[in-house]
Write a protein that holds these residues in place. Structure first.
Motif, PDB file in Angstrom:
ATOM      1  N   GLY A 290      21.537 -53.997 -33.539  1.00 41.26           N
ATOM      2  CA  GLY A 290      21.369 -54.427 -32.158  1.00 41.26           C
ATOM      3  C   GLY A 290      20.417 -53.590 -31.349  1.00 41.26           C
ATOM      4  O   GLY A 290      20.413 -53.653 -30.109  1.00 41.26           O
ATOM      5  N   LEU A 291      19.560 -52.804 -32.013  1.00 36.69           N
ATOM      6  CA  LEU A 291      18.573 -51.976 -31.318  1.00 36.69           C
ATOM      7  C   LEU A 291      17.346 -52.807 -30.952  1.00 36.69           C
ATOM      8  O   LEU A 291      16.929 -53.697 -31.705  1.00 36.69           O
ATOM      9  CB  LEU A 291      18.156 -50.809 -32.212  1.00 36.69           C
ATOM     10  N   LEU A 292      16.757 -52.501 -29.805  1.00 40.84           N
ATOM     11  CA  LEU A 292      15.556 -53.199 -29.350  1.00 40.84           C
ATOM     12  C   LEU A 292      14.316 -52.419 -29.754  1.00 40.84           C
ATOM     13  O   LEU A 292      14.193 -51.230 -29.461  1.00 40.84           O
ATOM     14  CB  LEU A 292      15.566 -53.363 -27.831  1.00 40.84           C
ATOM     15  N   SER A 293      13.370 -53.091 -30.402  1.00 46.65           N
ATOM     16  CA  SER A 293      12.067 -52.494 -30.692  1.00 46.65           C
ATOM     17  C   SER A 293      11.061 -53.028 -29.687  1.00 46.65           C
ATOM     18  O   SER A 293      10.890 -54.242 -29.539  1.00 46.65           O
ATOM     19  CB  SER A 293      11.609 -52.842 -32.112  1.00 46.65           C
ATOM     20  N   LEU A 294      10.392 -52.124 -28.987  1.00 49.22           N
ATOM     21  CA  LEU A 294       9.411 -52.501 -27.971  1.00 49.22           C
ATOM     22  C   LEU A 294       7.976 -52.365 -28.466  1.00 49.22           C
ATOM     23  O   LEU A 294       7.036 -52.489 -27.690  1.00 49.22           O
ATOM     24  CB  LEU A 294       9.590 -51.631 -26.714  1.00 49.22           C
ATOM     25  N   SER A 295       7.797 -52.104 -29.759  1.00 49.52           N
ATOM     26  CA  SER A 295       6.455 -51.799 -30.266  1.00 49.52           C
ATOM     27  C   SER A 295       5.487 -52.964 -30.117  1.00 49.52           C
ATOM     28  O   SER A 295       4.279 -52.771 -30.121  1.00 49.52           O
ATOM     29  CB  SER A 295       6.531 -51.363 -31.732  1.00 49.52           C
ATOM     30  N   SER A 296       6.019 -54.199 -29.972  1.00 46.78           N
ATOM     31  CA  SER A 296       5.129 -55.361 -29.801  1.00 46.78           C
ATOM     32  C   SER A 296       5.037 -55.819 -28.349  1.00 46.78           C
ATOM     33  O   SER A 296       4.367 -56.819 -28.059  1.00 46.78           O
ATOM     34  CB  SER A 296       5.631 -56.526 -30.674  1.00 46.78           C
ATOM     35  N   VAL A 297       5.699 -55.099 -27.444  1.00 41.37           N
ATOM     36  CA  VAL A 297       5.719 -55.497 -26.036  1.00 41.37           C
ATOM     37  C   VAL A 297       4.417 -55.163 -25.324  1.00 41.37           C
ATOM     38  O   VAL A 297       3.984 -55.867 -24.410  1.00 41.37           O
ATOM     39  CB  VAL A 297       6.916 -54.827 -25.322  1.00 41.37           C
ATOM     40  N   SER A 375      18.843 -45.023 -28.807  1.00 41.92           N
ATOM     41  CA  SER A 375      19.773 -44.624 -27.749  1.00 41.92           C
ATOM     42  C   SER A 375      19.587 -45.527 -26.547  1.00 41.92           C
ATOM     43  O   SER A 375      18.587 -46.250 -26.422  1.00 41.92           O
ATOM     44  CB  SER A 375      19.558 -43.160 -27.348  1.00 41.92           C
ATOM     45  N   HIS A 376      20.550 -45.477 -25.659  1.00 44.38           N
ATOM     46  CA  HIS A 376      20.475 -46.266 -24.432  1.00 44.38           C
ATOM     47  C   HIS A 376      19.403 -45.688 -23.501  1.00 44.38           C
ATOM     48  O   HIS A 376      19.160 -44.485 -23.469  1.00 44.38           O
ATOM     49  CB  HIS A 376      21.825 -46.278 -23.728  1.00 44.38           C
ATOM     50  N   SER A 377      18.765 -46.597 -22.756  1.00 46.30           N
ATOM     51  CA  SER A 377      17.732 -46.213 -21.811  1.00 46.30           C
ATOM     52  C   SER A 377      17.911 -47.048 -20.551  1.00 46.30           C
ATOM     53  O   SER A 377      18.330 -48.212 -20.647  1.00 46.30           O
ATOM     54  CB  SER A 377      16.335 -46.451 -22.408  1.00 46.30           C
ATOM     55  N   PRO A 378      17.617 -46.486 -19.377  1.00 51.46           N
ATOM     56  CA  PRO A 378      17.790 -47.256 -18.149  1.00 51.46           C
ATOM     57  C   PRO A 378      17.001 -48.566 -18.181  1.00 51.46           C
ATOM     58  O   PRO A 378      15.929 -48.659 -18.788  1.00 51.46           O
ATOM     59  CB  PRO A 378      17.234 -46.310 -17.069  1.00 51.46           C
ATOM     60  N   PHE A 380      17.526 -51.358 -19.674  1.00 51.66           N
ATOM     61  CA  PHE A 380      17.583 -52.210 -20.864  1.00 51.66           C
ATOM     62  C   PHE A 380      19.044 -52.483 -21.211  1.00 51.66           C
ATOM     63  O   PHE A 380      19.868 -51.559 -21.236  1.00 51.66           O
ATOM     64  CB  PHE A 380      16.866 -51.551 -22.041  1.00 51.66           C
ATOM     65  N   PRO A 381      19.380 -53.742 -21.500  1.00 49.88           N
ATOM     66  CA  PRO A 381      20.782 -54.083 -21.765  1.00 49.88           C
ATOM     67  C   PRO A 381      21.282 -53.589 -23.114  1.00 49.88           C
ATOM     68  O   PRO A 381      22.485 -53.425 -23.300  1.00 49.88           O
ATOM     69  CB  PRO A 381      20.776 -55.615 -21.726  1.00 49.88           C
ATOM     70  N   LEU A 382      20.362 -53.371 -24.054  1.00 56.68           N
ATOM     71  CA  LEU A 382      20.712 -52.880 -25.379  1.00 56.68           C
ATOM     72  C   LEU A 382      19.973 -51.569 -25.633  1.00 56.68           C
ATOM     73  O   LEU A 382      18.932 -51.309 -25.021  1.00 56.68           O
ATOM     74  CB  LEU A 382      20.335 -53.914 -26.452  1.00 56.68           C
ATOM     75  N   PRO A 383      20.481 -50.738 -26.533  1.00 53.04           N
ATOM     76  CA  PRO A 383      19.786 -49.472 -26.815  1.00 53.04           C
ATOM     77  C   PRO A 383      18.425 -49.704 -27.445  1.00 53.04           C
ATOM     78  O   PRO A 383      18.194 -50.710 -28.138  1.00 53.04           O
ATOM     79  CB  PRO A 383      20.742 -48.760 -27.785  1.00 53.04           C
ATOM     80  N   LEU A 384      17.515 -48.774 -27.198  1.00 53.87           N
ATOM     81  CA  LEU A 384      16.154 -48.855 -27.735  1.00 53.87           C
ATOM     82  C   LEU A 384      16.081 -48.166 -29.089  1.00 53.87           C
ATOM     83  O   LEU A 384      16.728 -47.151 -29.325  1.00 53.87           O
ATOM     84  CB  LEU A 384      15.160 -48.200 -26.776  1.00 53.87           C
ATOM     85  N   MET A 385      15.258 -48.726 -29.958  1.00 55.63           N
ATOM     86  CA  MET A 385      15.037 -48.130 -31.266  1.00 55.63           C
ATOM     87  C   MET A 385      13.821 -47.225 -31.194  1.00 55.63           C
ATOM     88  O   MET A 385      12.722 -47.659 -30.835  1.00 55.63           O
ATOM     89  CB  MET A 385      14.819 -49.220 -32.320  1.00 55.63           C
ATOM     90  N   TRP A 386      14.009 -45.952 -31.532  1.00 57.66           N
ATOM     91  CA  TRP A 386      12.920 -44.984 -31.479  1.00 57.66           C
ATOM     92  C   TRP A 386      12.196 -44.874 -32.819  1.00 57.66           C
ATOM     93  O   TRP A 386      11.040 -44.495 -32.859  1.00 57.66           O
ATOM     94  CB  TRP A 386      13.450 -43.615 -31.060  1.00 57.66           C
ATOM     95  N   GLY A 387      12.885 -45.198 -33.897  1.00 56.30           N
ATOM     96  CA  GLY A 387      12.245 -45.197 -35.208  1.00 56.30           C
ATOM     97  C   GLY A 387      12.246 -43.835 -35.874  1.00 56.30           C
ATOM     98  O   GLY A 387      12.632 -42.819 -35.301  1.00 56.30           O
TER      99      GLY A 387
END
Length: 420
Positions: A290-297, A375-378, A380-387
């Motif tokens: 359930g981690l969010l990857s933002l690398s394509s954002v 980890s969770h980040s302000p 964002f509803p789901l934790p972010l994936m740092w990789g």
């Protein structure tokens, strides 16, 4: 008699420790465990399994862990692999001045998989991991509109000065600046949103705010030289790259997992305006766990329509060091750094260096910082994936921390005619 020795017992958080066990039977399976409770009451723990040698000893500088949270020879593996009981929680020192992290090391003379407060180790030690060296001073900065904390090394100085910034979590994060001050730099941990009376959200970047911070630092009687450095991560590193490009006071810049363009928030500096490449939140990927990857954002920096958002770093007067984790899942930071390096080559500039680390993720921090996959980040509803991967990431932190300090010392030394 079985003994567990850890030296030194009191150290800075970025220093390696020597961990040794003696007095065991030969070829005995044992468990070494590390644990701490952070300032918010969250419990972290790691463990590894070792076999004693013929002399009944285990030396983590030579012995290979056979299982647990890591395998192989990793002298600081117990620290690199500390994991929280609370899922997707990041270990980060908040109050750097008043107390260290107390890390409890325990030896069990058996296979020991689950931690319990009733378990009795055969030997144990507690070590203190500080984020400030003795004599380092912390000065709260609230002058004019600048908000932050200035860390000054012990002694008369003057010292090379630098600004330290983090990214999208906002607020004031001090642990890297305090460690850099412990290594001889006058380090200003700079907040730029979500702190005190600063804007809650970063809706624009006013480069004059950062220019004012650089000028304030240069004007301090304990800061030497004609310029200052910047060390920054993520969104902070994007701003640092703009500072290096447009502010003459900046002579050495370290960009850790950054982009080469203005993204998401417009940048203004006097008469200059750079429109941002819009975030493409429709490209967010939901990864395993359930981690969010933002690398394509981040929008395409190669697109013709976005060329006006690229930071013209060929105008930078000082030196720039890119530090990149090749498994970063927050930014496509390797591609951005390579684009920046290629732009510098096209313009005949040689004041740019790239350190790229296979297997390292987004949160490249000082050594001793545990690997954090997500980890969770302000906001964002789901934790972010740092990789990243734990062992490669730990190695990247150790190597890059040495290289960052060498880079800063090389390019922030006072020049003739400076205040020193």
């Amino acid at each position: 008699m079985i003994s567990l020795t850890v030296t030194p017992k009191i150290s800075l958080a970025d220093e390696p420790l020597k961990i040794q066990v003696a007095g065991l039977p030969p070829h005995k399976l044992v468990t070494l465990q590390a644990s701490l409770t952070d300032e918010k009451g969250v419990f972290f723990c790691s463990r590894a399994f070792y076999w004693s040698d013929m002399d009944g000893k285990v030396d983590l500088e030579q012995a290979a862990a056979t299982g647990g949270d890591y395998v192989g020879v990793q002298p600081m593996g117990l620290f690199h692999t500390l994991k929280p009981q609370k899922l997707f929680y990041r270990l980060m020192k908040r109050n750097v001045m008043e107390s260290p992290f107390h890390i409890h090391l325990a030896l069990f003379d058996e296979f020991h998989l689950f931690a319990s407060p009733h378990d009795q180790p055969v030997a144990s030690q507690t070590v203190e991991r500080w984020y400030v060296a003795p004599g380092v001073q912390r000065v709260q900065i609230r002058g004019s509109r600048i908000r932050g904390a200035l860390f000054l090394p012990s002694g008369e100085g003057p010292f090379p000065g630098l600004i330290d910034m983090f990214g999208g979590v906002g607020g004031l994060i001090e642990f890297r600046a305090s460690l850099l001050a412990s290594r001889g730099f006058a380090a200003l941990a700079l907040a730029y949103f979500a702190y005190e009376d600063l804007p809650i959200y970063l809706d624009k970047v006013d480069l004059e705010y950062f220019e004012e911070a650089a000028s304030m630092l240069l004007g301090h009687p304990k800061v030497s030289g004609a310029g200052v450095g910047v060390v920054a991560t993520c969104k902070g590193a994007e701003i640092a790259l703009a500072m290096a490009t447009f502010l003459p006071q900046i002579t050495a810049t370290v960009c850790i997992n950054s982009t080469n363009a203005v993204h998401g928030t417009e940048l203004r500096y006097r008469d200059l305006y750079i429109s941002p490449i819009p975030y493409e939140f429709g490209c967010v990927q939901i990864m395993p766990l359930g981690l969010l990857s933002l690398s394509s954002v981040m929008g395409d920096t190669q697109a013709e329509a976005n060329q006006g958002s690229i930071i013209p770093i060929e105008k930078a007067r000082g030196q720039i060091l890119f530090v990149v984790g090749e498994s970063d899942q927050n930014y496509n930071s390797k591609a951005y750094a390579e684009e920046a390096m290629e732009r510098m080559r096209r313009h005949g500039r040689k004041n740019c260096t790239l350190l790229s680390y296979p297997g390292a993720g987004h949160l490249i921090e000082p050594p001793g910082s545990p690997f954090c996959l997500g980890s969770h980040s302000p906001n964002f509803p789901l934790p972010l994936m740092w990789g990243g991967e734990a062992q490669a990431h730990a190695a990247a932190q150790e190597h890059s921390w040495r290289e960052i300090q060498k880079f800063l010392w090389c390019h922030l030394r006072p020049t003739r005619g400076s205040k020193l």
